[in-house]
Write a protein that holds these residues in place. Structure first.
Motif, PDB file in Angstrom:
ATOM      1  N   GLY A   1      69.816  23.582 110.518  1.00  0.00           N
ATOM      2  CA  GLY A   1      70.677  23.821 111.501  1.00  0.00           C
ATOM      3  C   GLY A   1      70.979  24.773 112.458  1.00  0.00           C
ATOM      4  N   GLY A   2      71.202  26.107 111.449  1.00  0.00           N
ATOM      5  CA  GLY A   2      71.776  26.794 112.185  1.00  0.00           C
ATOM      6  C   GLY A   2      71.279  27.386 113.241  1.00  0.00           C
ATOM      7  N   HIS A   3      70.064  27.421 113.187  1.00  0.00           N
ATOM      8  CA  HIS A   3      69.095  27.625 114.323  1.00  0.00           C
ATOM      9  C   HIS A   3      69.354  26.271 115.453  1.00  0.00           C
ATOM     10  CE1 HIS A   3      66.912  31.222 112.634  1.00  0.00           C
ATOM     11  NE2 HIS A   3      66.790  30.551 111.567  1.00  0.00           N
ATOM     12  N   PHE A   4      69.560  25.122 115.206  1.00  0.00           N
ATOM     13  CA  PHE A   4      69.415  24.215 116.240  1.00  0.00           C
ATOM     14  C   PHE A   4      70.847  24.762 117.025  1.00  0.00           C
ATOM     15  CE2 PHE A   4      72.155  20.408 117.125  1.00  0.00           C
ATOM     16  CZ  PHE A   4      70.750  19.752 118.273  1.00  0.00           C
ATOM     17  N   ILE A   5      72.095  25.232 116.442  1.00  0.00           N
ATOM     18  CA  ILE A   5      73.124  25.475 116.475  1.00  0.00           C
ATOM     19  C   ILE A   5      73.071  26.480 117.841  1.00  0.00           C
ATOM     20  CG2 ILE A   5      75.496  26.477 116.919  1.00  0.00           C
ATOM     21  CD1 ILE A   5      75.521  24.376 113.941  1.00  0.00           C
ATOM     22  N   ASN A   6      72.532  27.079 117.006  1.00  0.00           N
ATOM     23  CA  ASN A   6      72.288  28.935 117.919  1.00  0.00           C
ATOM     24  C   ASN A   6      71.338  28.778 119.336  1.00  0.00           C
ATOM     25  OD1 ASN A   6      74.123  30.478 116.012  1.00  0.00           O
ATOM     26  ND2 ASN A   6      72.721  30.816 115.119  1.00  0.00           N
ATOM     27  N   ALA A   7      70.860  27.911 119.159  1.00  0.00           N
ATOM     28  CA  ALA A   7      69.947  27.288 120.132  1.00  0.00           C
ATOM     29  C   ALA A   7      70.822  27.036 121.181  1.00  0.00           C
ATOM     30  CB  ALA A   7      68.273  26.581 119.995  1.00  0.00           C
ATOM     31  N   ILE A   8      71.821  26.294 120.776  1.00  0.00           N
ATOM     32  CA  ILE A   8      72.218  25.707 121.943  1.00  0.00           C
ATOM     33  C   ILE A   8      72.880  26.742 122.701  1.00  0.00           C
ATOM     34  CG2 ILE A   8      74.444  24.203 122.279  1.00  0.00           C
ATOM     35  CD1 ILE A   8      73.692  22.445 119.999  1.00  0.00           C
ATOM     36  N   TYR A   9      73.474  27.864 121.677  1.00  0.00           N
ATOM     37  CA  TYR A   9      74.056  28.650 122.363  1.00  0.00           C
ATOM     38  C   TYR A   9      73.424  29.897 123.201  1.00  0.00           C
ATOM     39  CZ  TYR A   9      78.319  27.324 119.576  1.00  0.00           C
ATOM     40  OH  TYR A   9      79.726  27.119 118.671  1.00  0.00           O
ATOM     41  N   GLU A  10      72.173  29.345 122.853  1.00  0.00           N
ATOM     42  CA  GLU A  10      71.322  30.288 123.699  1.00  0.00           C
ATOM     43  C   GLU A  10      70.677  30.136 124.700  1.00  0.00           C
ATOM     44  OE1 GLU A  10      68.432  31.516 121.482  1.00  0.00           O
ATOM     45  OE2 GLU A  10      69.734  32.351 119.583  1.00  0.00           O
ATOM     46  N   ASN A  11      70.822  28.126 125.400  1.00  0.00           N
ATOM     47  CA  ASN A  11      70.919  27.904 126.174  1.00  0.00           C
ATOM     48  C   ASN A  11      71.775  28.131 128.038  1.00  0.00           C
ATOM     49  OD1 ASN A  11      71.473  25.371 128.431  1.00  0.00           O
ATOM     50  ND2 ASN A  11      69.390  25.017 127.393  1.00  0.00           N
ATOM     51  N   TRP A  12      71.199  28.583 129.217  1.00  0.00           N
ATOM     52  CA  TRP A  12      71.096  29.460 130.102  1.00  0.00           C
ATOM     53  C   TRP A  12      73.202  28.362 130.458  1.00  0.00           C
ATOM     54  CZ3 TRP A  12      71.781  27.562 134.939  1.00  0.00           C
ATOM     55  CH2 TRP A  12      70.517  26.120 134.831  1.00  0.00           C
ATOM     56  N   VAL A  13      72.771  27.117 130.397  1.00  0.00           N
ATOM     57  CA  VAL A  13      73.969  26.483 130.947  1.00  0.00           C
ATOM     58  C   VAL A  13      75.309  26.628 129.731  1.00  0.00           C
ATOM     59  CG1 VAL A  13      74.523  23.763 131.197  1.00  0.00           C
ATOM     60  CG2 VAL A  13      72.437  24.152 131.588  1.00  0.00           C
ATOM     61  N   PHE A  14      75.199  26.994 128.362  1.00  0.00           N
ATOM     62  CA  PHE A  14      76.134  27.339 127.261  1.00  0.00           C
ATOM     63  C   PHE A  14      76.848  28.783 127.801  1.00  0.00           C
ATOM     64  CE2 PHE A  14      77.993  28.331 123.795  1.00  0.00           C
ATOM     65  CZ  PHE A  14      78.791  28.000 123.837  1.00  0.00           C
ATOM     66  N   GLN A  15      75.991  29.463 128.295  1.00  0.00           N
ATOM     67  CA  GLN A  15      75.903  31.222 128.540  1.00  0.00           C
ATOM     68  C   GLN A  15      76.783  30.588 130.211  1.00  0.00           C
ATOM     69  OE1 GLN A  15      74.551  34.106 127.643  1.00  0.00           O
ATOM     70  NE2 GLN A  15      74.166  32.869 125.193  1.00  0.00           N
TER      71      GLN A  15
END
Lengths: 144, 124
Positions: free
Chosen positions: B51-65
């Motif tokens: 779950g943690g890696h899934f959430i952090n993967a969203i945060y690392e996405n350039w759109v979220f950045q």
């Protein structure tokens, strides 16, 4: 435009109330965070950010100088990026930012929660949040 | 305490505060956005696992950045203006000029950050 308020003593102006102290803290902690962010920025440039990182990577590092924030870059060796100096800088930034941020949340909550009891609950909750975020954050910084 | 404001939601939404109000509301959105992002990011990194890696993967996405850089940079630059005006009250008569300077600085720094994020995100 009168300057009458300037004639009041500090005690009468209520400068010692908790909310006023926090008002000053919010401004000064902002300047403190700026100092730490500029420190991180200069450190990143000294450690070779100029060749192996883009602007967004450097900013991500400066806003929280934790080694996990530079692992996706082209840096060959991230050892200097995880030195105790940066862990201390990150810890200082974390503690100041949590205090600044949670107090900001309390200010926003006070705009919508007007009862004395509700505001008391918000303050207890904010204390729990400050403590838990600092403990979790320090754990993450010193184990990464 | 000014607790009884008697302002309906519709009146509040129609409030024409113009430039200074825009910075005020964006400061709040940026602050709230950062508070939610950092809390969830810390918890996700702490819990780790799937779950943690899934959430952090969203945060690392350039759109979220792009979104989180807006929150951080606007809050930081607007916060610096607020701090300067509050610590040097003599400058308050020039607050509209200060807001203009703030937007120039913000658009330059944020524009360059977004340009870099998109170029890296699209594999440049």
């Amino acid at each position: 435009m009168t300057t009458k308020s300037r004639n009041l003593s500090i005690a009468k102006r209520g400068l010692m109330s908790f909310e006023t102290v926090m008002w000053v803290f919010t401004r000064l902690s902002a300047l403190g965070m700026y100092a730490l962010i500029v420190f991180g920025l200069i450190g990143a440039l000294i450690m070779g950010a100029r060749n192996n990182m883009n602007f967004a990577d450097v900013m991500r590092w400066a806003f929280m100088p934790n080694v996990t924030h530079v692992e996706s870059t082209d840096l060959v060796d991230t050892t200097p990026w995880s030195s105790p100096l940066w862990k201390l800088t990150a810890s200082a930034l974390l503690i100041i930012a949590v205090g600044h941020g949670v107090h900001g949340l309390v200010v926003i909550a006070d705009d919508y929660i007007a009862t004395k009891k509700g505001r008391g609950i918000v303050r207890i909750f904010s204390g729990v949040m400050i403590l838990s975020m600092i403990v979790i954050g320090l754990y993450l910084i010193w184990t990464s | 305490m000014g607790l009884n404001r008697n302002v309906s939601l519709m009146t509040a939404l129609r409030y024409k505060g113009q430039g200074p109000f825009l910075t005020y509301i964006l400061h709040r959105i940026g602050g709230l956005g950062m508070a939610i992002f950092i809390t969830v990011h810390l918890l996700a990194s702490f819990l780790s696992g799937k779950g943690g890696h899934f959430i952090n993967a969203i945060y690392e996405n350039w759109v979220f950045q792009i979104f989180i850089f807006f929150c951080v940079l606007f809050h930081a630059i607007n916060g610096l203006r607020i701090t300067i005006l509050d610590l040097f009250p003599k400058l308050i008569p020039y607050h509209r000029q200060a807001i203009t300077i703030e937007w120039v600085a913000f658009l330059a720094i944020y524009g360059f950050a977004v340009f870099t994020i998109i170029r890296t995100g699209l594999g440049g």
